[in-house]
Design an enzyme around this catalytic site. Sequence first.
Site, PDB file in Angstrom:
ATOM      1  N   GLU A  91      35.823  39.597  47.856  1.00  0.00           N
ATOM      2  CA  GLU A  91      35.836  39.882  46.417  1.00  0.00           C
ATOM      3  C   GLU A  91      37.205  40.387  45.962  1.00  0.00           C
ATOM      4  OE1 GLU A  91      32.971  42.773  45.029  1.00  0.00           O
ATOM      5  OE2 GLU A  91      33.182  42.096  42.969  1.00  0.00           O
ATOM      6  N   GLU A 126      41.055  53.708  43.514  1.00  0.00           N
ATOM      7  CA  GLU A 126      41.114  54.747  44.552  1.00  0.00           C
ATOM      8  C   GLU A 126      40.565  54.222  45.883  1.00  0.00           C
ATOM      9  OE1 GLU A 126      40.098  55.205  41.405  1.00  0.00           O
ATOM     10  OE2 GLU A 126      41.846  56.360  40.783  1.00  0.00           O
TER      11      GLU A 126
END
Lengths: 402, 376
Positions: free
Chosen positions: A270, A387
């Site tokens: 992905e 993050e």
Amino acid sequence: MSISSAAGSEAGSEDFEDRATFTARVRAWFEANAPRRGSAEDFSAVHVVSGQTVEEFNEREEHAVEVTRNWQRKLYEAGLASPSWPTECGGQGAPEWADEVVLAEQSRWGVSTKMFAVGLEMAPAVLFGHGSAEQRAHYLPPIVRGEQTWCQLLSEPGAGSDLANVQTRATPVEGGWSVSGQKVWTSHAGGAEYALLIARTGTREEGRKGLSCFALRMTQPGIDIRPLRQMSGGYHFNEVFIDGAFIPEIGLIGGLGDGWLVLRTMLASERAAIGGGTGARSSTQLIGLVRRLGLQDDEGVREIVAAAVIRERTLDFTRFRIAAGHRVAAAGSVTKLLYSEHARLSSEAAMTVLGLAGTVADDPESAPWIERLLFAPGLRLGGGTDEIQRNTIAERGLGLPR
Amino acid sequence: MNFAFTDEQNELRRMVHDFLDETSPETEVRRLAETSLGYDPDIWLRFAGELGLAGLAIPEEYGGAGYGFVELGIVLEEAGRTLFGAPLLSSVVLAASTLLALGDKSANADYLPAIAAGTTTATLAFAPPSARLVDTDAVRVDATRDARGWTLTGTTSYVLDGHTADLLLVVARTGAGLSVFAVDGAAPGVARTPQQTVDQTRRQATIVLDAAAARLVGDEGEACAALAGVFDLATVALGAEQVGGAARVLEQAVEYAKIRVQFGRPIGSFQSIKHKLADLHLTVESARSAAYHALWVAAESPDELPEAASLVGGCCGDAFVTTARENIQVHGGIGFTWEHPAHLYFKRAHSSRLLFGTPAQHRQRLARLVLAASTD
């Protein structure tokens, strides 16, 4: 017409034509078949991000899906859809570079099948990495033919970045599994035939070891899809409530309890798919905007343009390097971060260039940029937040301790 | 474009890497930084003669190996990693590229074979004292001709390895415009003073010319176009060197973050450090992509060179500065000491960023080029 008459059903990659010949043939085919700008199949309007009502959004999205589906079918009939896949999976048994050649040509013509990325990129990554030959032959051909699209059922209200906390449960029943739970942030759930599902098959205490991956048929009773409106005004995402949906034996991908392993493959794919971009050339569009507004000689605007060009080209060159076999640590996270950052900064840059026109969405110059501006935050979340990507680069790429 | 390296190119990288590992460790870099020459002539002769690296991109007819900038870029990247003290940028990049760009066959035959062999070191002098930017309009050396030939008078500064180069290629003004002249570094009328460089691993000098005998290279008044190409090539070559340096300091920071323990755990396990290093990784890989692309362009597609070079100039120098600066922060106090190598890279990064146009200047040019080229 079939462009790939040379590749018979048993053709291995050693029998495939050389790259230059293939490239020339692909170029000629695109020249003859790629949709022109302004034509009914024009792809520039395919990226749907907004709609005043869910009906309007669905109508636009269905149109986009139809355009993409037709293009995928056309590619398939020409032997150019996922050519590197084995013939029994719907491909041509070509070497891997054949996929790159087709992708590069799609990018050149501004056409894209990114809308079907879950089916065309993530499902095969998972099935080739962890599935059986039987599963590949079962699930992949309808995807390549453009007949079936897939979605992902991963996040839950209590499992965002912390995916190990998935609570949706798959319980063994006669002939397969019964699934119940709640998923969220699922794109394109409405039209999807199948979903890649992560569900708990072990105990809650087992954490990531208690997860398994499944292919879940979306068109069955027990699946309730509710659109969520996003900040961009679109209804891209959905909540999916699952209540006793059935998965046959063939639907378990990888071993029971191997869900985390499969998930890592899925997420890597992905990231690479998002980092691979949508084919939108925002710096080219920014240059066009600056020229139309007559701001070429403004030093501040030139700095903005140069920064956008540098970001976009270095990202492109980085993708080419990865494709050419350069070792770039945590490559998928690198391109995903670079891409989502470029999308954010470019749309912010365009707002600066637009000035007051950037405050209204019904200005033809500002409209496409406002859509991008309002979509960009989502790009930084999908496939793992910024993050999480930085953690992945640091831990898997640079080898820093957890 | 093609980003895949050939087996031969990979072998070249290994060879250069091993050679520099042996000859240019930190102790040697520091020792040379204290010497007046700034480099080791014996090592340079091995580098040029034994390994043939100085003539890599010089055509075979002039004693080189006939390769191109992709190969030269590999050498520069490796040299940048170790802060290799040598007349590489001055002699091999600037001087050789200037001669080749001017296309003076007689001068090329006289000078290039010795540059390739390492027996002559050369450099290019173009900037007046106190110059802020690379600007050929600012040249302050005048050339005059009498019965005995050309002589040069004037002052030029920031000349890379100018205090040691055997051959000075000096940009000077005549009635016809700018030209390049060859001057023997030891000739009468040539006074050379080393400047106090911020980056002690790369020397610069001020050269005062007082009726120094000179030889015109190329056609009189025709140097401007050639020099524009030379500065583009130099920017690209420097970009490769900057990428090498940036990659090395990132490695240093990552290595240190793994072993330095504070609060009972390696500092690399803290997210603030992880995310900083991840961002630097993006910076380095992006800069590397820009540099590799431009090296390929320099070798294969010269028409695209101005854009590719400005792309490099617009990002590689900043990438090195960012990485070298943050490396010090990751190291904490030890990174701020003289004994630690972090400052050597910090100084190299800041100086090299300014050599052939500032990043802002390159970005302005890049924008002008793409805005002019666009037909949208």
